[in-house]
Design a protein around this motif. Structure first.
Motif, PDB file in Angstrom:
ATOM      1  N   ASP A   1      -4.194   5.017   1.748  1.00 20.09           N
ATOM      2  CA  ASP A   1      -3.264   5.721   0.853  1.00 20.09           C
ATOM      3  C   ASP A   1      -2.156   4.791   0.356  1.00 20.09           C
ATOM      4  OD1 ASP A   1      -4.606   8.129   0.854  1.00 20.09           O
ATOM      5  OD2 ASP A   1      -3.371   9.010   2.441  1.00 20.09           O
ATOM      6  N   GLU A   2      -1.640   3.945   1.254  1.00 22.15           N
ATOM      7  CA  GLU A   2      -0.602   2.995   0.832  1.00 22.15           C
ATOM      8  C   GLU A   2      -1.157   1.989  -0.177  1.00 22.15           C
ATOM      9  OE1 GLU A   2       0.291   1.792   4.814  1.00 22.15           O
ATOM     10  OE2 GLU A   2       2.215   2.849   4.796  1.00 22.15           O
ATOM     11  N   LEU A   3      -2.402   1.541   0.046  1.00 15.71           N
ATOM     12  CA  LEU A   3      -3.027   0.609  -0.886  1.00 15.71           C
ATOM     13  C   LEU A   3      -3.250   1.269  -2.243  1.00 15.71           C
ATOM     14  CD1 LEU A   3      -5.574  -1.113   1.510  1.00 15.71           C
ATOM     15  CD2 LEU A   3      -3.510  -2.135   0.508  1.00 15.71           C
ATOM     16  N   LYS A   4      -3.649   2.537  -2.251  1.00 11.42           N
ATOM     17  CA  LYS A   4      -3.816   3.262  -3.513  1.00 11.42           C
ATOM     18  C   LYS A   4      -2.487   3.320  -4.269  1.00 11.42           C
ATOM     19  CE  LYS A   4      -7.568   6.440  -2.351  1.00 11.42           C
ATOM     20  NZ  LYS A   4      -7.901   7.879  -2.233  1.00 11.42           N
ATOM     21  N   LYS A   5      -1.407   3.552  -3.545  1.00 12.57           N
ATOM     22  CA  LYS A   5      -0.084   3.586  -4.179  1.00 12.57           C
ATOM     23  C   LYS A   5       0.281   2.222  -4.754  1.00 12.57           C
ATOM     24  CE  LYS A   5       1.629   7.406  -1.405  1.00 12.57           C
ATOM     25  NZ  LYS A   5       2.420   7.796  -0.250  1.00 12.57           N
TER      26      LYS A   5
ATOM     27  N   VAL B   1     -11.553   0.275  -1.730  1.00  9.41           N
ATOM     28  CA  VAL B   1     -12.637   0.146  -0.755  1.00  9.41           C
ATOM     29  C   VAL B   1     -12.044   0.061   0.653  1.00  9.41           C
ATOM     30  CG1 VAL B   1     -14.244  -0.928  -2.387  1.00  9.41           C
ATOM     31  CG2 VAL B   1     -12.782  -2.374  -0.975  1.00  9.41           C
ATOM     32  N   ASP B   2     -12.848   0.413   1.633  1.00  7.56           N
ATOM     33  CA  ASP B   2     -12.351   0.466   3.015  1.00  7.56           C
ATOM     34  C   ASP B   2     -11.799  -0.865   3.510  1.00  7.56           C
ATOM     35  OD1 ASP B   2     -12.898   3.154   3.196  1.00  7.56           O
ATOM     36  OD2 ASP B   2     -14.821   2.890   4.235  1.00  7.56           O
ATOM     37  N   SER B   3     -12.329  -1.989   3.017  1.00  6.78           N
ATOM     38  CA  SER B   3     -11.811  -3.286   3.449  1.00  6.78           C
ATOM     39  C   SER B   3     -10.414  -3.547   2.889  1.00  6.78           C
ATOM     40  CB  SER B   3     -12.752  -4.412   3.003  1.00  6.78           C
ATOM     41  OG  SER B   3     -12.755  -4.520   1.589  1.00  6.78           O
ATOM     42  N   GLY B   4     -10.019  -2.767   1.860  1.00  5.18           N
ATOM     43  CA  GLY B   4      -8.697  -2.936   1.269  1.00  5.18           C
ATOM     44  C   GLY B   4      -8.582  -4.119   0.334  1.00  5.18           C
TER      45      GLY B   4
END
Length: 146
Positions: free
Chosen positions: A19-23, A92-95
Motif C-alpha cells: 500500500d505504501e509503494l502504491k502511494k 508487484v509483490d517484489s516491490g
C-alpha cells in the motif's frame, strides 16, 4: 546463522508495504503529470528511465533522449495541451515494478484517452517510467451493416 536471520528480518521490516509503494507510485505519477502543467520539460525528462519506451504512433520511442526530444513539443506552448492523472496503481509483490493508468484530458478537461505506464523502482522511493502507452478512447461507432 543468527546474524543472517537478524539481517533478513531487518531488511523485511525496512521495506515499505505494498500500500505504501502504491502511494509512492501514485505520487510519482502525479508529480510526473504536474511537469506538463508547470511547462517544465527538464522535470519531465527526470522521470524517464534511461531505457524508457513510449508506445504512441507507428514507431516506438526508445530511450530517454528520444522520448524527451519527441515530447519537447508538448512543453513549448504557454498552456498544456493535455493532462493526465492516475486512476489505478498496482505494484508487484517484489516491490520493484508498478503499473499506473488513468484518463488523459484535453486542455478543456474532456477525456480524450487513457494512458498506461510501467514504473521501475531504481532506488528507495525513486521510481522511473520504463514503458508508457497512450490510447484513444474506444470508437463510438455505429455497427457495421454488412
Amino acid at each position: 546463522m543468527c546474524i543472517s536471520m537478524l539481517m533478513l528480518a531487518m531488511a523485511s521490516a525496512a521495506r515499505p508495504s505494498n500500500d505504501e509503494l502504491k502511494k509512492q507510485v501514485a505520487a510519482t505519477e502525479r508529480a510526473f503529470a504536474a511537469t506538463m502543467k508547470a511547462r517544465d520539460h527538464a522535470a519531465f525528462t527526470s522521470f524517464l528511465a534511461d531505457e524508457a519506451i513510449f508506445l504512441s504512433g507507428a514507431t516506438p520511442l526508445r530511450g530517454r533522449e528520444s522520448v524527451a526530444n519527441a515530447w519537447r513539443k508538448y512543453y513549448e506552448a504557454d498552456h498544456a495541451p493535455f493532462s493526465w492523472e492516475p486512476e489505478q496503481v498496482e505494484v508487484v509483490d517484489s516491490g520493484t515494478l508498478a503499473y499506473s493508468g488513468g484518463p488523459v484530458y484535453d486542455a478543456s478537461g474532456k477525456v480524450v484517452g487513457r494512458y498506461n505506464s510501467i514504473w521501475r523502482l531504481e532506488a528507495p522511493g525513486r521510481w522511473k517510467i520504463v514503458f508508457d502507452r497512450g490510447e484513444a478512447p474506444p470508437c463510438d461507432c455505429k455497427p457495421d451493416s454488412r
